[in-house]
Each structure stands twice: as C-alpha cells, then as structure tokens.
Design an enzyme around this catalytic site. Structure first.
Site, PDB file in Angstrom:
ATOM      1  N   ASP A 162       0.837  -1.197   0.000  1.00  0.00           N
ATOM      2  CA  ASP A 162       0.000   0.000   0.000  1.00  0.00           C
ATOM      3  C   ASP A 162       0.876   1.253   0.000  1.00  0.00           C
ATOM      4  O   ASP A 162       1.354   1.701   1.043  1.00  0.00           O
ATOM      5  CB  ASP A 162      -0.907  -0.015   1.244  1.00  0.00           C
ATOM      6  CG  ASP A 162      -1.829   1.208   1.295  1.00  0.00           C
ATOM      7  OD1 ASP A 162      -1.919   1.922   0.280  1.00  0.00           O
ATOM      8  OD2 ASP A 162      -2.445   1.423   2.362  1.00  0.00           O
ATOM      9  N   LYS A 194       1.642   7.929   0.416  1.00  0.00           N
ATOM     10  CA  LYS A 194       2.075   7.986   1.803  1.00  0.00           C
ATOM     11  C   LYS A 194       3.456   8.632   1.904  1.00  0.00           C
ATOM     12  O   LYS A 194       4.236   8.565   0.962  1.00  0.00           O
ATOM     13  CB  LYS A 194       2.175   6.562   2.374  1.00  0.00           C
ATOM     14  CG  LYS A 194       0.854   5.874   2.609  1.00  0.00           C
ATOM     15  CD  LYS A 194       1.080   4.480   3.191  1.00  0.00           C
ATOM     16  CE  LYS A 194      -0.232   3.757   3.429  1.00  0.00           C
ATOM     17  NZ  LYS A 194      -1.094   4.377   4.441  1.00  0.00           N
ATOM     18  N   ASP A 254       0.312  -5.061   4.558  1.00  0.00           N
ATOM     19  CA  ASP A 254      -1.083  -4.622   4.456  1.00  0.00           C
ATOM     20  C   ASP A 254      -2.008  -5.731   3.947  1.00  0.00           C
ATOM     21  O   ASP A 254      -3.163  -5.490   3.633  1.00  0.00           O
ATOM     22  CB  ASP A 254      -1.169  -3.378   3.563  1.00  0.00           C
ATOM     23  CG  ASP A 254      -2.360  -2.492   3.895  1.00  0.00           C
ATOM     24  OD1 ASP A 254      -2.910  -2.635   5.002  1.00  0.00           O
ATOM     25  OD2 ASP A 254      -2.740  -1.664   3.041  1.00  0.00           O
ATOM     26  N   ASP A 275      -5.709   6.449  -0.601  1.00  0.00           N
ATOM     27  CA  ASP A 275      -5.064   5.656   0.457  1.00  0.00           C
ATOM     28  C   ASP A 275      -6.088   4.944   1.344  1.00  0.00           C
ATOM     29  O   ASP A 275      -5.728   4.096   2.148  1.00  0.00           O
ATOM     30  CB  ASP A 275      -4.168   6.572   1.305  1.00  0.00           C
ATOM     31  CG  ASP A 275      -3.160   5.793   2.137  1.00  0.00           C
ATOM     32  OD1 ASP A 275      -3.023   4.570   1.913  1.00  0.00           O
ATOM     33  OD2 ASP A 275      -2.512   6.413   2.993  1.00  0.00           O
ATOM     34  N   GLU A 306      -7.963   2.536   0.628  1.00  0.00           N
ATOM     35  CA  GLU A 306      -8.223   1.543  -0.424  1.00  0.00           C
ATOM     36  C   GLU A 306      -8.769   0.236   0.119  1.00  0.00           C
ATOM     37  O   GLU A 306      -9.484  -0.482  -0.585  1.00  0.00           O
ATOM     38  CB  GLU A 306      -6.929   1.278  -1.214  1.00  0.00           C
ATOM     39  CG  GLU A 306      -5.955   0.252  -0.612  1.00  0.00           C
ATOM     40  CD  GLU A 306      -5.375   0.662   0.737  1.00  0.00           C
ATOM     41  OE1 GLU A 306      -5.442   1.857   1.071  1.00  0.00           O
ATOM     42  OE2 GLU A 306      -4.872  -0.217   1.464  1.00  0.00           O
ATOM     43  N   ARG A 339     -11.021  -0.494   2.317  1.00  0.00           N
ATOM     44  CA  ARG A 339     -12.484  -0.567   2.408  1.00  0.00           C
ATOM     45  C   ARG A 339     -13.118  -0.761   1.034  1.00  0.00           C
ATOM     46  O   ARG A 339     -14.182  -1.365   0.922  1.00  0.00           O
ATOM     47  CB  ARG A 339     -13.001   0.699   3.116  1.00  0.00           C
ATOM     48  CG  ARG A 339     -12.709   1.967   2.386  1.00  0.00           C
ATOM     49  CD  ARG A 339     -12.829   3.201   3.280  1.00  0.00           C
ATOM     50  NE  ARG A 339     -11.695   3.333   4.202  1.00  0.00           N
ATOM     51  CZ  ARG A 339     -11.586   4.304   5.109  1.00  0.00           C
ATOM     52  NH1 ARG A 339     -12.546   5.210   5.238  1.00  0.00           N
ATOM     53  NH2 ARG A 339     -10.528   4.358   5.896  1.00  0.00           N
TER      54      ARG A 339
END
Ligand code: BES
Ligand code: MN
Ligand code: ZN
Length: 501
Positions: free
Chosen positions: A272, A279, A290, A349, A351, A353
């Site tokens: 991620d 990030k 992740d 970010d 992502e 969900r």
C-alpha cells in the site's frame, strides 16, 4: 516452513536428554516426576545463589549438576500453587523454548498441569513452536549483534524437544490437532513477512492453491472474472498497479452439507503506497504487511483443514497492489461497486475498504453466509485508539461480537469493541455519489467500519481492524516475528466454540 522444534511425547521415567527442564512453585516444590531426579539440596542452594524465588516464568539455570546424564538443569518458576490458565502455559512454553533454543535437544518434565492436562500441555507446546518461529530465509549471516560478521553461520535452532508427561499417548493425539493452529500461524507470519516484490497478488494466490493438499477447495478469480462480476471498487484500487489483482475463495466443508458457512473475509493489499494520495516515505516499507487480514484468513483456513474442523467455513481474500501510476485512480474519481453503490474516492489511500466492499457483497450474493467476519489492516486510527495490544472490533450483532471477544480471551489475541452509529455513518455522505470513501480526520477507524457496514445486508457481521496487531506489534513470550499471525488462533477458536467444532 513446518513447525519447529519437533515435539515428541514420552512417559515419565523414560530416558532423558542432556538438557532437562522442570518446574518448581514459589516454595521450590517440584512435581513427582522431577522428584525422581533426586536433586536433594541442589535446587535450594542454586536458587539461593541466584536469588530465584520460583516466580512464574522466571528461570534458574544449573550447569553441570551432579545428576547422572544431565549437563544442564533448567528450573522454571510456576508461582504460587494454583491451576494455571491456558495463557500461562502458552507463555511458559515460549519462555522454555527461549532458554533451550540454540542448544542441544532437550527433555521437558511437564507436570503440575492441574485439571485440564491435555489443554495445558498442548498450549505449552504451541507456545514453544510459536516462540521458535523465525523468518531468516533471506539472511546469510548471523542475527547476533555479538557475531555479525559476513561469514558467521545463522543461529542454529533447537531441533527436537521430548515432553515427558503422564498420559503421553492422549497428549500426543491432542497435539496432532493443536499443532494445526501453529502451522496456520506460521503460514500467516510467512505471508506477512514476505517482501512485496516477491509476493504479489499472483504469487499470493499460488501459495493459497497449496492449501488444496489439505482438502481446501480453491477458486481463483482473475481480472476478467472480476470485471464480469462488476467489482468496480476493488478494480479501481488495482488499476494503478502493473501486477493484476486476484480474488481467492477457499472452501472448507467439514460440517453438515446443509449448514450455511461462516465466511471469513481478508484485506490483501500486497503493498500500500497510498496510490496517488501517496504515503510519506518514512516507514512505508511496513506496508508490505497490508495483507495481514488475508494472511490471517489463509492461516485460519489451513488450521481448520489440518485439524479437520467439523464446520463449514469459506475464506475470501482480495489481493491487490495500491500503486500510483499513469493509470491509477485519482481523488475525485467515482467508482461503481459490485453492489451497485457509487463511491467518490476522496483519498486513494483509503483503499482497503474499497476492496472489502466488493468482497462483502460477493460473499452475500454467492456464499450464503451464516455470518461474516472480516479482518483488515484498515486504519492507522485504530492504532491511535488501541495501540498494539487490542484489535478493534465492530459488529452489527451482539452475540457474534461476544463470541469473538471470548475467543480473544481464550487465545490471548485481545479484542476491544468499538461503536457504530448513524451519526458516524453520515460523515460518509458525498456531494456527488452514494458515499465518499473517507469520513474526515475524526474517528477514522469508526468511519472506515461504517463504510463497510453500508455493504452489509441482513447478515451477522463483524469487522476486525488489525492494523496495530498484525505487524510490528511488540515482541511477546510467544512471538518475536514482525508479522505476528494475529487472528489465526482467534478464528480457529471462534469456529471451535460457535460453528460446530
Ligand atoms: N493500510 C493502511 C492502514 C495502516 C496504517 C495499516 C498503518 C497499518 C499501519 C490503510 O490503507 C490506510 O492507508 N488508511 C488510511 C485511511 C485514511 C486515508 C482515511 C489511514 O489510516 O491513514
Ligand atoms: Mn491505504
Ligand atoms: Zn491499506
């Protein structure tokens, strides 16, 4: 990797190895098996010299005791005489392993287990193997600070432990089934520790294919099938990566043919970066973990199959990489989820969900769940709220929530329930679409859960935010690994308690 060390069970009075481990309470009283060693005043004298008081998990190390065939005698404190809990025995297993690791094979005189002998003994053994786990396949040199030269060999692990115990045959059978949980945790830790360059969605799904040898049916959905299913939310996350996504469905049928399954759903973001909402670079390497939710689901499926659980359980994981590139989704994009609901992607970010939304819908449409439990390293906000010692639980069903909290107590994988409420849900309303994918700065773990809830219909559902517990959690008596395998034992316990065994 298979479990290490190899554990065998022998009857008290069989011959023992050069290293012997035994237990003493806070009065330095031993059990009958240890008494047969006729240690006389040795332990009392050594204890006095070392200021050992038999407190639980403390260690008295006696070299070259004057006992035939024993080179090293290790006394482990049990504290005041009392029935110890499963948690106590698991931690004692970890402590014992740590003291004998790197040395020659050892014999443990396991006694004073109280009423539930097999329970305590198998938990002790589980503690040993969980503590012994290492992920050092990419290291050529020793891990010791003391000996870090290029050519130093890797630290050797203890290869075998004999457990001398009353009723060895019964405990051996119990361990055969309990060891399955250990193997599931090893699998999950291996997956979380693996770097993302070597574990993309395709490689991850290939590893899951190997669960077939234990009787898990594996179905792998590729990009074409995901498009046909209209998983627009998941595909939106994947579109910035050159490595294509996969969804893997794992079916274990150990229950009655008619029984609806428990469905376990896992976030499997193999890396991620944050996507276009990128990030900060400091610490970004942690985002190889992740996929901790997917790893936990995979580990649990493996454990259930290996112990032949009498339950129907389906695992489903969404494997994607969240990357920024010319084709990546942008802030402001609107995607249509499989459920038909539209989502305005405010922050790329958030992502996980998006991935879970499509998996939850798929599960309800195609898998007839009795209940759904999803696991995800979903938010940094849950770490702000709970740190690394509890996973956050959100649920639309009190009975399911309580069962999960109980399973957490039994396994030491601690759970804290968080609220869901309409007022949080409103924070997701969007000007342009059915919802936004973030709710703002406040209550980030809760709004993430509310987002998922918008994709849950009339099914008991629980969401575990394991961002603080799946990786980089503080080392414990039973875990020194970066990837902890959190959730595997919890799910295994939940199935044993609630879904038929
Ligand atoms: N994978 C992260 C959450 C995370 C953070 C896991 C730290 C483990 C350690 C997730 O995809 C994420 O980036 N969440 C954002 C959500 C925000 C954009 C609303 C977060 O928590 O900052
Ligand atoms: Mn993210
Ligand atoms: Zn993420």
């Amino acid at each position: 990797m298979s479990l290490t060390p190899r554990i065998t069970f022998i009857s008290p009075g069989s011959s023992h190895r050069r290293v012997v481990v035994l237990f003493a309470d806070n009065k330095l009283a031993l059990g009958p098996q240890a008494d047969t060693l006729k240690t006389g005043k040795l332990i009392a004298r050594a204890a006095k010299a070392a200021d050992f008081k038999g407190k639980i998990r403390t260690i008295l190390n006696i070299l070259a005791p004057d006992i035939a065939g024993v080179e090293r005698l290790i006394v482990i404190g049990l504290g005041p005489p009392a029935d110890l809990t499963r948690d106590d025995w698991r931690r004692l297993g970890g402590v014992v392993l740590a003291t004998i690791d790197g040395g020659p094979d050892a014999t443990v005189f396991l006694e004073r287990l109280g009423g539930k002998v097999a329970d305590g003994a198998t938990e002790f053994c589980l503690g040993m193997v969980l503590r012994a786990y290492r992920f050092d396949k990419y290291k050529h040199q020793g891990t010791d600070e003391a000996d870090n030269s290029e050519r130093a060999p890797k630290k050797k692990s203890i290869s075998a432990v004999a457990v001398a115990i009353d009723g060895a045959a019964k405990v051996r059978r119990a361990w055969a089934s309990r060891a399955a949980a250990g193997e599931g945790v090893y699998l999950a830790r291996d997956l979380v520790n693996e770097p993302a360059n070597l574990l993309g969605p395709v490689e991850f799904s290939a590893r899951l294919k190997s669960l077939e040898s234990d009787g898990v049916a594996i179905e792998i959905l590729g990009e074409k099938e995901l498009s046909r299913l209209k998983m627009g939310a998941l595909l939106g996350v994947a579109q910035g990566a050159s490595r294509p996504p996969r969804v893997v469905i794992m079916r274990w049928k150990g229950g009655r043919t008619t029984a609806k399954p428990l469905v376990l759903v896992g976030k499997g973001v193999v890396f991620d970066t944050g996507g276009i909402s990128i990030k900060p670079s400091a610490g970004m390497e942690d985002m190889k973990g992740d996929m901790g939710g997917a790893a936990a689901v995979a580990g649990a499926m493996s454990a259930l199959a290996k112990r032949k659980a009498k339950a129907n359980v389906v695992g489903i994981v969404g494997l994607v990489e969240n990357m920024p590139d010319a084709n990546a989704q942008r802030p402001g994009d609107i995607v249509t989820s499989m459920a038909g609901k539209t989502v305005e992607v405010i922050n790329t970010d958030a992502e996980g969900r998006l991935v879970l939304a499509d998996l939850l819908h798929y599960a309800q449409k195609h898998l007839k769940p009795k209940a759904m439990v999803d696991l995800a390293t979903l938010t940094g906000a849950i770490i702000v709220a709970l740190g690394h010692h509890h996973a956050g639980l959100f649920a639309n069903d009190d009975a399911l929530a309580d069962a999960i909290i109980d399973a957490g107590e039994a396994t030491g994988e601690k759970i804290w329930r968080m609220p869901l409420a309409k007022s949080y849900d409103k924070m997701l309303d969007s000007r342009f679409a059915d919802m936004k994918n973030i709710g703002g700065r406040d209550a980030g773990a809760i709004t993430a859960a509310q987002f998922l809830k918008r994709f849950v219909e009339n099914v008991p559902w629980a969401h575990l935010d394991i961002a603080g517990t799946a990786m980089a959690s503080p080392p414990s008596d039973i875990n020194k690994s970066w990837g902890s395998g959190f959730g595997v034992r919890l799910l295994d316990q939940l199935v044993a308690d609630q879904y038929g065994g």
